[in-house]
Design a protein around this motif. Sequence first.
Motif, PDB file in Angstrom:
ATOM      1  N   LYS A 228       0.829  -1.208   0.000  1.00 34.22           N
ATOM      2  CA  LYS A 228       0.000   0.000   0.000  1.00 34.22           C
ATOM      3  C   LYS A 228       0.861   1.254   0.000  1.00 34.22           C
ATOM      4  O   LYS A 228       0.575   2.239  -0.687  1.00 34.22           O
ATOM      5  N   TYR A 229       1.938   1.212   0.781  1.00 37.13           N
ATOM      6  CA  TYR A 229       2.828   2.371   0.863  1.00 37.13           C
ATOM      7  C   TYR A 229       3.472   2.654  -0.503  1.00 37.13           C
ATOM      8  O   TYR A 229       3.476   3.795  -0.983  1.00 37.13           O
ATOM      9  N   ILE A 230       3.996   1.613  -1.145  1.00 38.97           N
ATOM     10  CA  ILE A 230       4.685   1.785  -2.432  1.00 38.97           C
ATOM     11  C   ILE A 230       3.713   2.213  -3.530  1.00 38.97           C
ATOM     12  O   ILE A 230       4.026   3.076  -4.355  1.00 38.97           O
ATOM     13  N   ASN A 231       2.514   1.648  -3.519  1.00 40.50           N
ATOM     14  CA  ASN A 231       1.557   1.927  -4.588  1.00 40.50           C
ATOM     15  C   ASN A 231       0.982   3.335  -4.537  1.00 40.50           C
ATOM     16  O   ASN A 231       0.314   3.759  -5.482  1.00 40.50           O
ATOM     17  N   GLN A 232       1.248   4.058  -3.460  1.00 40.67           N
ATOM     18  CA  GLN A 232       0.792   5.445  -3.416  1.00 40.67           C
ATOM     19  C   GLN A 232       1.595   6.330  -4.377  1.00 40.67           C
ATOM     20  O   GLN A 232       1.174   7.448  -4.706  1.00 40.67           O
ATOM     21  N   PHE A 233       2.740   5.822  -4.848  1.00 41.58           N
ATOM     22  CA  PHE A 233       3.579   6.587  -5.764  1.00 41.58           C
ATOM     23  C   PHE A 233       3.166   6.404  -7.227  1.00 41.58           C
ATOM     24  O   PHE A 233       3.756   7.010  -8.113  1.00 41.58           O
ATOM     25  N   SER A 234       2.166   5.564  -7.466  1.00 41.17           N
ATOM     26  CA  SER A 234       1.731   5.309  -8.843  1.00 41.17           C
ATOM     27  C   SER A 234       0.263   4.904  -8.859  1.00 41.17           C
ATOM     28  O   SER A 234      -0.267   4.397  -7.872  1.00 41.17           O
ATOM     29  N   ASP A 235      -0.377   5.116 -10.005  1.00 41.62           N
ATOM     30  CA  ASP A 235      -1.768   4.683 -10.163  1.00 41.62           C
ATOM     31  C   ASP A 235      -1.854   3.204 -10.512  1.00 41.62           C
ATOM     32  O   ASP A 235      -2.936   2.627 -10.550  1.00 41.62           O
ATOM     33  N   GLU A 236      -0.702   2.598 -10.795  1.00 40.88           N
ATOM     34  CA  GLU A 236      -0.677   1.178 -11.145  1.00 40.88           C
ATOM     35  C   GLU A 236      -0.032   0.374 -10.013  1.00 40.88           C
ATOM     36  O   GLU A 236       0.340   0.930  -8.978  1.00 40.88           O
ATOM     37  N   ASP A 237       0.098  -0.941 -10.234  1.00 45.00           N
ATOM     38  CA  ASP A 237       0.652  -1.816  -9.202  1.00 45.00           C
ATOM     39  C   ASP A 237       2.178  -1.689  -9.201  1.00 45.00           C
ATOM     40  O   ASP A 237       2.897  -2.528  -9.765  1.00 45.00           O
ATOM     41  N   LEU A 238       2.672  -0.645  -8.574  1.00 44.36           N
ATOM     42  CA  LEU A 238       4.101  -0.357  -8.566  1.00 44.36           C
ATOM     43  C   LEU A 238       4.880  -1.407  -7.783  1.00 44.36           C
ATOM     44  O   LEU A 238       6.007  -1.752  -8.154  1.00 44.36           O
ATOM     45  N   SER A 239       4.289  -1.927  -6.711  1.00 41.19           N
ATOM     46  CA  SER A 239       4.993  -2.919  -5.889  1.00 41.19           C
ATOM     47  C   SER A 239       5.311  -4.168  -6.702  1.00 41.19           C
ATOM     48  O   SER A 239       6.391  -4.758  -6.577  1.00 41.19           O
ATOM     49  N   ASP A 240       4.370  -4.595  -7.539  1.00 39.36           N
ATOM     50  CA  ASP A 240       4.603  -5.768  -8.382  1.00 39.36           C
ATOM     51  C   ASP A 240       5.681  -5.475  -9.427  1.00 39.36           C
ATOM     52  O   ASP A 240       6.527  -6.332  -9.720  1.00 39.36           O
ATOM     53  N   PHE A 241       5.671  -4.278  -9.970  1.00 39.89           N
ATOM     54  CA  PHE A 241       6.671  -3.872 -10.963  1.00 39.89           C
ATOM     55  C   PHE A 241       8.074  -3.892 -10.351  1.00 39.89           C
ATOM     56  O   PHE A 241       9.020  -4.402 -10.962  1.00 39.89           O
ATOM     57  N   ILE A 242       8.190  -3.348  -9.141  1.00 44.12           N
ATOM     58  CA  ILE A 242       9.496  -3.325  -8.465  1.00 44.12           C
ATOM     59  C   ILE A 242       9.939  -4.746  -8.128  1.00 44.12           C
ATOM     60  O   ILE A 242      11.120  -5.096  -8.260  1.00 44.12           O
ATOM     61  N   TYR A 243       8.993  -5.563  -7.708  1.00 44.08           N
ATOM     62  CA  TYR A 243       9.296  -6.975  -7.401  1.00 44.08           C
ATOM     63  C   TYR A 243       9.922  -7.663  -8.616  1.00 44.08           C
ATOM     64  O   TYR A 243      10.963  -8.323  -8.518  1.00 44.08           O
ATOM     65  N   LYS A 244       9.286  -7.502  -9.786  1.00 44.24           N
ATOM     66  CA  LYS A 244       9.787  -8.128 -11.007  1.00 44.24           C
ATOM     67  C   LYS A 244      11.159  -7.570 -11.385  1.00 44.24           C
ATOM     68  O   LYS A 244      12.052  -8.318 -11.839  1.00 44.24           O
ATOM     69  N   ALA A 245      11.342  -6.253 -11.198  1.00 45.71           N
ATOM     70  CA  ALA A 245      12.627  -5.632 -11.538  1.00 45.71           C
ATOM     71  C   ALA A 245      13.740  -6.161 -10.635  1.00 45.71           C
ATOM     72  O   ALA A 245      14.861  -6.434 -11.099  1.00 45.71           O
ATOM     73  N   ILE A 246      13.448  -6.320  -9.360  1.00 42.60           N
ATOM     74  CA  ILE A 246      14.461  -6.837  -8.423  1.00 42.60           C
ATOM     75  C   ILE A 246      14.793  -8.291  -8.713  1.00 42.60           C
ATOM     76  O   ILE A 246      15.970  -8.684  -8.707  1.00 42.60           O
ATOM     77  N   ILE A 247      13.774  -9.095  -9.005  1.00 41.44           N
ATOM     78  CA  ILE A 247      14.011 -10.514  -9.307  1.00 41.44           C
ATOM     79  C   ILE A 247      14.886 -10.652 -10.549  1.00 41.44           C
ATOM     80  O   ILE A 247      15.825 -11.464 -10.580  1.00 41.44           O
ATOM     81  N   PHE A 248      14.619  -9.830 -11.588  1.00 41.15           N
ATOM     82  CA  PHE A 248      15.459  -9.875 -12.776  1.00 41.15           C
ATOM     83  C   PHE A 248      16.884  -9.462 -12.439  1.00 41.15           C
ATOM     84  O   PHE A 248      17.854 -10.072 -12.929  1.00 41.15           O
ATOM     85  N   TYR A 249      17.037  -8.452 -11.604  1.00 39.64           N
ATOM     86  CA  TYR A 249      18.359  -7.970 -11.198  1.00 39.64           C
ATOM     87  C   TYR A 249      19.138  -9.091 -10.513  1.00 39.64           C
ATOM     88  O   TYR A 249      20.323  -9.304 -10.805  1.00 39.64           O
ATOM     89  N   CYS A 250      18.463  -9.826  -9.629  1.00 39.74           N
ATOM     90  CA  CYS A 250      19.128 -10.921  -8.904  1.00 39.74           C
ATOM     91  C   CYS A 250      19.503 -12.063  -9.832  1.00 39.74           C
ATOM     92  O   CYS A 250      20.602 -12.637  -9.727  1.00 39.74           O
ATOM     93  N   GLU A 251      18.612 -12.403 -10.756  1.00 36.45           N
ATOM     94  CA  GLU A 251      18.876 -13.509 -11.674  1.00 36.45           C
ATOM     95  C   GLU A 251      19.958 -13.141 -12.670  1.00 36.45           C
ATOM     96  O   GLU A 251      20.772 -13.990 -13.080  1.00 36.45           O
ATOM     97  N   ASP A 252      19.963 -11.872 -13.064  1.00 31.19           N
ATOM     98  CA  ASP A 252      20.959 -11.417 -14.020  1.00 31.19           C
ATOM     99  C   ASP A 252      22.351 -11.436 -13.404  1.00 31.19           C
ATOM    100  O   ASP A 252      23.356 -11.610 -14.102  1.00 31.19           O
TER     101      ASP A 252
END
Length: 253
Positions: A228-252
């Motif tokens: 809820k805290y993270i999603n206040q910075f965007s009208d979309e599901d920002l927390s899920d977007f950041i989650y995917k970005a971090i997972i890619f960063y770790c796998e990369d």
Amino acid sequence: MHTQYYTVNDITKITGITRRTLRYYDEIGLLKAKKLSSRGHRLYDIDNFERLQIILFLKEMNLSLKDINNILQLSKKEQNIILGHHYEVLSRKKQKLENMISNLERFLSGENMVDLDIFENTKIPPLKEQYMREGKFIYGETPKYKEYEKSIAQLTIDEKDKLFTSFDESMKEIFRLFAAHINESPASDSVQSIVKQLVDNFECFFVCDNQILKCISKTYKFDNRFKKYINQFSDEDLSDFIYKAIIFYCEDK
């Protein structure tokens, strides 16, 4: 000079208190009538009237009748000392009430609870401290948390406050950057560079390797408070977007 007297009926009309209250004050010696009329009715003079107004004023401060009676027996100087203490108590209550109103206004306007100053100056620890305690409860025995505690223990209180304030502001800016790139692929170079900024921010406290970074990403996605805290910075599901970005960063890596 003619002395002005007030009957019980006069007092009740002027002040709004009941006859029963006046009678009770007389019985306990808190407000004795100046004299009785020829018919035995209580009569009050201007000094009685002034004393009654002081009684009602102190009663509004939630002082007991016993305390009020004790205060009225004291000298003016002694009264001021005691009432000065009550002034300090009321001032603290006023500040607390104003803080509650401010927090409620901010919460109603859409701010996340973690950013509010609730539980400040109460027996309940502030929310950020509660989160820190929760983190210790979950991760306290891990090497990373012990590393974090060791680095924090070396700082003064002022240094800790400055560090946490700087960290919070940096995290808000990082979330805003993620929000600005939310229409891009989480694997894009620009988004991955923001993940690197996030990692660098956590490096202020501990070595942020892939294991701990994945834990952080899961917290962002699955803990509703952070989501809820993270999603206040965007009208979309920002927390899920950041989650995917971090997972890619770790796998990369």
